[in-house]
Design a protein around this motif. Sequence first.
Motif, PDB file in Angstrom:
ATOM      1  N   LEU A  24       0.835  -1.199   0.000  1.00 54.11           N
ATOM      2  CA  LEU A  24       0.000   0.000   0.000  1.00 54.11           C
ATOM      3  C   LEU A  24       0.869   1.249   0.000  1.00 54.11           C
ATOM      4  N   GLY A  25       1.859   1.273   0.887  1.00 56.06           N
ATOM      5  CA  GLY A  25       2.754   2.430   0.938  1.00 56.06           C
ATOM      6  C   GLY A  25       3.545   2.620  -0.328  1.00 56.06           C
ATOM      7  N   THR A  26       4.044   1.512  -0.888  1.00 49.76           N
ATOM      8  CA  THR A  26       4.836   1.591  -2.114  1.00 49.76           C
ATOM      9  C   THR A  26       4.027   2.181  -3.261  1.00 49.76           C
ATOM     10  N   ASN A  27       2.761   1.778  -3.378  1.00 42.60           N
ATOM     11  CA  ASN A  27       1.947   2.240  -4.498  1.00 42.60           C
ATOM     12  C   ASN A  27       1.461   3.667  -4.330  1.00 42.60           C
ATOM     13  N   VAL A  28       1.220   4.100  -3.099  1.00 45.90           N
ATOM     14  CA  VAL A  28       0.926   5.514  -2.880  1.00 45.90           C
ATOM     15  C   VAL A  28       2.150   6.345  -3.260  1.00 45.90           C
ATOM     16  N   GLY A  29       3.340   5.882  -2.837  1.00 48.64           N
ATOM     17  CA  GLY A  29       4.567   6.592  -3.178  1.00 48.64           C
ATOM     18  C   GLY A  29       4.869   6.580  -4.666  1.00 48.64           C
ATOM     19  N   TYR A  30       4.446   5.508  -5.351  1.00 52.61           N
ATOM     20  CA  TYR A  30       4.681   5.404  -6.791  1.00 52.61           C
ATOM     21  C   TYR A  30       4.039   6.576  -7.532  1.00 52.61           C
ATOM     22  N   VAL A  31       2.865   6.999  -7.035  1.00 54.17           N
ATOM     23  CA  VAL A  31       2.183   8.141  -7.646  1.00 54.17           C
ATOM     24  C   VAL A  31       2.704   9.458  -7.068  1.00 54.17           C
ATOM     25  N   ALA A  32       2.897   9.494  -5.746  1.00 50.93           N
ATOM     26  CA  ALA A  32       3.185  10.772  -5.080  1.00 50.93           C
ATOM     27  C   ALA A  32       4.598  11.284  -5.344  1.00 50.93           C
ATOM     28  N   VAL A  33       5.601  10.402  -5.345  1.00 55.54           N
ATOM     29  CA  VAL A  33       6.988  10.875  -5.466  1.00 55.54           C
ATOM     30  C   VAL A  33       7.244  11.601  -6.789  1.00 55.54           C
ATOM     31  N   PRO A  34       6.885  11.016  -7.958  1.00 52.43           N
ATOM     32  CA  PRO A  34       7.118  11.770  -9.196  1.00 52.43           C
ATOM     33  C   PRO A  34       6.291  13.050  -9.288  1.00 52.43           C
ATOM     34  N   LEU A  35       5.099  13.049  -8.669  1.00 53.19           N
ATOM     35  CA  LEU A  35       4.282  14.265  -8.703  1.00 53.19           C
ATOM     36  C   LEU A  35       4.867  15.351  -7.803  1.00 53.19           C
ATOM     37  N   PHE A  59      19.503  -1.878  -7.574  1.00 60.79           N
ATOM     38  CA  PHE A  59      19.479  -3.269  -8.022  1.00 60.79           C
ATOM     39  C   PHE A  59      20.665  -3.575  -8.934  1.00 60.79           C
ATOM     40  N   LEU A  60      21.136  -2.569  -9.667  1.00 64.06           N
ATOM     41  CA  LEU A  60      22.329  -2.753 -10.485  1.00 64.06           C
ATOM     42  C   LEU A  60      23.600  -2.685  -9.645  1.00 64.06           C
ATOM     43  N   LEU A  61      23.605  -1.806  -8.650  1.00 59.56           N
ATOM     44  CA  LEU A  61      24.824  -1.585  -7.872  1.00 59.56           C
ATOM     45  C   LEU A  61      25.071  -2.686  -6.845  1.00 59.56           C
ATOM     46  N   ILE A  62      24.026  -3.112  -6.139  1.00 61.18           N
ATOM     47  CA  ILE A  62      24.230  -4.097  -5.075  1.00 61.18           C
ATOM     48  C   ILE A  62      23.319  -5.310  -5.210  1.00 61.18           C
ATOM     49  N   GLY A  63      22.608  -5.426  -6.332  1.00 64.07           N
ATOM     50  CA  GLY A  63      21.650  -6.520  -6.476  1.00 64.07           C
ATOM     51  C   GLY A  63      22.264  -7.893  -6.342  1.00 64.07           C
ATOM     52  N   LEU A  64      23.387  -8.139  -7.012  1.00 69.45           N
ATOM     53  CA  LEU A  64      24.003  -9.466  -6.969  1.00 69.45           C
ATOM     54  C   LEU A  64      24.624  -9.785  -5.614  1.00 69.45           C
ATOM     55  N   PRO A  65      25.465  -8.908  -5.057  1.00 73.27           N
ATOM     56  CA  PRO A  65      25.995  -9.245  -3.725  1.00 73.27           C
ATOM     57  C   PRO A  65      24.917  -9.301  -2.652  1.00 73.27           C
ATOM     58  N   LYS A  86      13.077   2.475   5.070  1.00 73.25           N
ATOM     59  CA  LYS A  86      12.206   3.134   4.089  1.00 73.25           C
ATOM     60  C   LYS A  86      11.237   4.101   4.767  1.00 73.25           C
ATOM     61  N   ALA A  87      10.715   3.707   5.936  1.00 79.62           N
ATOM     62  CA  ALA A  87       9.802   4.593   6.651  1.00 79.62           C
ATOM     63  C   ALA A  87      10.484   5.913   7.015  1.00 79.62           C
ATOM     64  N   ALA A  88      11.719   5.832   7.510  1.00 84.51           N
ATOM     65  CA  ALA A  88      12.446   7.045   7.912  1.00 84.51           C
ATOM     66  C   ALA A  88      12.761   7.927   6.704  1.00 84.51           C
ATOM     67  N   LEU A  89      13.170   7.328   5.611  1.00 89.40           N
ATOM     68  CA  LEU A  89      13.527   8.105   4.422  1.00 89.40           C
ATOM     69  C   LEU A  89      12.304   8.815   3.835  1.00 89.40           C
ATOM     70  N   TYR A  90      11.187   8.093   3.721  1.00 83.79           N
ATOM     71  CA  TYR A  90       9.987   8.722   3.167  1.00 83.79           C
ATOM     72  C   TYR A  90       9.459   9.823   4.095  1.00 83.79           C
ATOM     73  N   THR A 118      14.920  -1.560  -0.605  1.00 81.19           N
ATOM     74  CA  THR A 118      14.007  -2.444  -1.328  1.00 81.19           C
ATOM     75  C   THR A 118      14.726  -3.669  -1.867  1.00 81.19           C
ATOM     76  N   VAL A 119      15.977  -3.517  -2.278  1.00 80.25           N
ATOM     77  CA  VAL A 119      16.756  -4.665  -2.749  1.00 80.25           C
ATOM     78  C   VAL A 119      16.757  -5.757  -1.684  1.00 80.25           C
ATOM     79  N   PHE A 120      17.105  -5.390  -0.460  1.00 82.79           N
ATOM     80  CA  PHE A 120      17.195  -6.381   0.606  1.00 82.79           C
ATOM     81  C   PHE A 120      15.820  -6.929   0.981  1.00 82.79           C
ATOM     82  N   PHE A 121      14.802  -6.063   1.002  1.00 85.24           N
ATOM     83  CA  PHE A 121      13.467  -6.527   1.366  1.00 85.24           C
ATOM     84  C   PHE A 121      12.942  -7.513   0.328  1.00 85.24           C
ATOM     85  N   ASP A 122      13.076  -7.186  -0.947  1.00 83.34           N
ATOM     86  CA  ASP A 122      12.528  -8.039  -1.997  1.00 83.34           C
ATOM     87  C   ASP A 122      13.236  -9.384  -2.062  1.00 83.34           C
TER      88      ASP A 122
END
Length: 481
Positions: A24-35, A59-65, A86-90, A118-122
């Motif tokens: 829910l938070g990710t999708n609200v941010g998906y719209v709100a951050v670019p706006l 994901f490119l920089l640290i995705g594999l390690p 993520k909560a603190a950053l947002y 998000t890399v680590f969470f996913d």
Amino acid sequence: MRPDSLWRIPDFRTLFTATALTQLGTNVGYVAVPLVAVEALDAGPGQAGLLATLSTLAFLLIGLPAGAWVDRMHHRRVLIVADLVKAALYASVPLAWWLGGLTLGQLYAVALLTGAATVFFDVGSQSVLPGLVGREHLVDANSAVVGLMAVSNVAGRGAGGLLVQLLTAPLAIAVTALSHLGSALRLTALRPTALRRTPADGVPVHPDTPTPTPGLGAQIAEGLRHVLGNPELRALAATASLNNLGSQLVNTLLPVLFVRELNLPAWALGLFWAVGGVGILLGSRCARPVSARLGDGRTLALAGLCLAPAGLLVPMIGGGPWLLLAGAGWLLVSLKTGMDNVLGVSLRQRMTADHLLGRMNATFRFLLFGALAIGSALSGLLGELLGLRTTLWLGGAVLATAFLPVYLSPLRTRRRPSAAPVSTATSAPTSPAPTGTAPTSPAPTSPAPTSPAPTSPPRYRAPVASPAPGPDTDGRCAPAR
């Protein structure tokens, strides 16, 4: 409730509700951050492209390690810490806006650092699920999680547009911060005993027990060989990466297109993206019954052939009926994505031994989200050089042809996935077992690795009944995404 229902497993319910909050938070941010960038900070196409690129660059920089690191860590702790970060950053965005100090530089930093979390969470969440429900129930579990993600797309992005309209974009991001905080608190109920790891010898090991591990480079290489050395996994990764590339070429420029060229309100953008969530939900619900008749591989191939060309309708977006036509195209493309996510993720997980799950998931996330980062950068660059419309047509063309790697691979004729053997390689088993599914793209079944070992040993989980009917009538499993 059925005796073998997934909802009888307390830790699956915990993971599911935490995922609901974070989605829910990710999708609200998906719209709100670019706006925030476009409306509050007057960002142009190039700056919007850079913002979207930074959100997936990690994901490119640290995705594999990250995959190898997660395999050595306690997954419960990884998930909780990632959500708190993520909560603190947002939360810093509405605070800086309220104090009059919000800048594009801060927004770029938030996008980059939340991407790293998000890399680590996913990777952690996708790696935990097989240990919570058992490999024979992965299609059911992934269908539930992908369905949840689809509902979150509809509710979160629709709510995001309305919240931006009512509260302004910076304040809408506060909802994103609270959602991630709620997810972290919910994950504290996940029992560490449910996340025990099981090495190749079949003896369960407590999460706190240290185990010898090979070097980081060797672990990364093993994950890459597993994915890229298998023709079916390789085809799944290629199709999913192309799909992400095309989607990002389109999505990055939609806020600029809606606000500046079409003069549409923020809720219209949220509604358009929510249509994609409806498509993913429908696809997740159709995946299992269709694959039960046709087989996992055939379903993936035919869904691509029939639905992917609708991507060419999306660039026709405009006022009146053209907006509806583009929305219909977006719905059909998203329907395919929903089917891909359920079947692909399930195939990939079934084909991968427990100790490789983190690295396999990280390899896919590296490729898939690397495509998102490249798509964001290209979208911003091409939007500045060629214009919005030309870039949208390029994105639509990529979406329409992304299915070809799977369609031209052995997957097209495969009915049943191969079971993953338990590798006896020297790689140490990973830390607390795995959870959750991942995003955005699926991976097919592949021939069993060279070692003929049997399927992975039993894990600590609630008892379950025989495998659900489907193409895998023998009970063997293999997920992907």
